[in-house]
Motif scaffolding. Structure first.
Motif, mmCIF file in Angstrom:
data_model
loop_
_atom_site.group_PDB
_atom_site.id
_atom_site.type_symbol
_atom_site.label_atom_id
_atom_site.label_comp_id
_atom_site.label_asym_id
_atom_site.label_seq_id
_atom_site.Cartn_x
_atom_site.Cartn_y
_atom_site.Cartn_z
ATOM 1 N N VAL A 84 0.821 -1.228 0.000
ATOM 2 C CA VAL A 84 0.000 0.000 0.000
ATOM 3 C C VAL A 84 0.850 1.271 0.000
ATOM 4 C CG1 VAL A 84 -2.069 -1.011 1.052
ATOM 5 C CG2 VAL A 84 -0.277 -0.043 2.519
ATOM 6 N N PHE A 85 2.165 1.107 0.184
ATOM 7 C CA PHE A 85 3.051 2.286 0.145
ATOM 8 C C PHE A 85 3.691 2.483 -1.233
ATOM 9 C CE2 PHE A 85 2.954 0.891 4.572
ATOM 10 C CZ PHE A 85 2.462 2.057 5.155
ATOM 11 N N SER A 86 3.194 1.780 -2.246
ATOM 12 C CA SER A 86 3.862 1.787 -3.563
ATOM 13 C C SER A 86 4.108 3.182 -4.111
ATOM 14 C CB SER A 86 3.050 0.977 -4.574
ATOM 15 O OG SER A 86 3.098 -0.391 -4.249
ATOM 16 N N SER A 87 3.125 4.080 -3.991
ATOM 17 C CA SER A 87 3.289 5.403 -4.612
ATOM 18 C C SER A 87 4.220 6.299 -3.797
ATOM 19 C CB SER A 87 1.931 6.089 -4.797
ATOM 20 O OG SER A 87 1.363 6.349 -3.541
ATOM 21 N N ARG A 88 4.425 5.950 -2.535
ATOM 22 C CA ARG A 88 5.274 6.803 -1.675
ATOM 23 C C ARG A 88 6.386 5.988 -1.034
ATOM 24 N NH1 ARG A 88 0.812 6.413 3.071
ATOM 25 N NH2 ARG A 88 -0.509 5.072 1.837
ATOM 26 N N TYR A 89 6.891 4.980 -1.775
ATOM 27 C CA TYR A 89 7.898 4.065 -1.227
ATOM 28 C C TYR A 89 9.171 4.811 -0.845
ATOM 29 C CZ TYR A 89 10.203 -0.503 -0.806
ATOM 30 O OH TYR A 89 10.835 -1.628 -0.352
#
Ligand code: IMP
Length: 197
Positions: A84-89
């Motif tokens: 769920v953190f893919s866009s803000r990894y």
């Protein structure tokens, strides 16, 4: 013409979803086409929870049927990260490039293949009906980016059965096999069956 909102401002996602929904008689609107869009905090710990949060916040504001999309990359050797953190990894407001660099650096100490999957959850809400659909595509991560199509982690992801990354494959191929294609094709079928579109 009736309207349906896709609760995302990610241009990569929106162009794929508009393509999948190109044969319905609804105007498909993205958040970047609307004014006074409320802030959406993706506080959920699952794709399902975040897709629902997006759809409900946007429906409460605009009172037009909405589909929320939450998606991301799940890497086996990283225990499911970035998830769920893919866009803000690589941090809040990180670029695709920085996220990709972080992913590659995290995988350096692991042997190949780096098994992974893309996951997408779509959540429809029109004030009455809730519909949830899901899709995934399995594959592996490579450490040198290839291709310029698509967005996000596409240049690092080779879907099973293909010798090319999602960023090397033409958009129409990605739009047949992707996690988003599967979730939104099923959503389209459900919405038609329930006479919502
Ligand atoms: P979301 O907007 O919170 O759902 O975050 C989605 C993030 O997951 C994107 O910013 C990308 O980093 C990644 N992602 C989701 N779908 C795709 C895809 O189809 N290709 C590449 N990256 C994707």
């Amino acid at each position: 013409m009736k309207e349906i909102i896709i609760a995302s401002a990610n241009e990569g996602k929106i162009s794929e979803i508009k393509n999948i929904f190109s044969d319905i008689r609804f105007r498909v609107i993205s958040l970047s086409e609307l004014n006074d869009v409320p802030e959406i905090i993706e506080s959920g710990d699952s794709f399902e929870a975040n897709a629902e949060i997006k759809a409900r916040i946007i429906f409460e504001k605009f009172r037009i049927p909405v589909i929320g999309d939450d998606s991301g990359l799940v890497v086996e050797q990283l225990n499911g990260r970035p998830g769920v953190f893919s866009s803000r990894y690589a941090g809040e407001n990180a670029t695709d490039e920085l996220n990709n660099l972080k992913l590659v650096s995290e995988l350096l100490s692991f042997p190949e293949p780096h098994k992974a999957k893309f996951v997408c959850t779509a959540f429809f809400y029109d004030g009455q009906k809730e519909i949830i659909t899901k899709g995934e595509v399995k594959g592996r991560i490579i450490k040198t980016p290839r291709g310029t199509n698509g967005f996000g982690y596409d240049p690092l992801f080779i879907p099973d059965g293909f010798g090319k990354t999602l960023a090397e494959l033409p958009a129409d191929v990605k739009n047949k096999i992707s996690h988003r294609a599967k979730a939104f094709e099923e959503m389209k079928t459900m919405l038609k069956r329930l006479r919502r579109i």
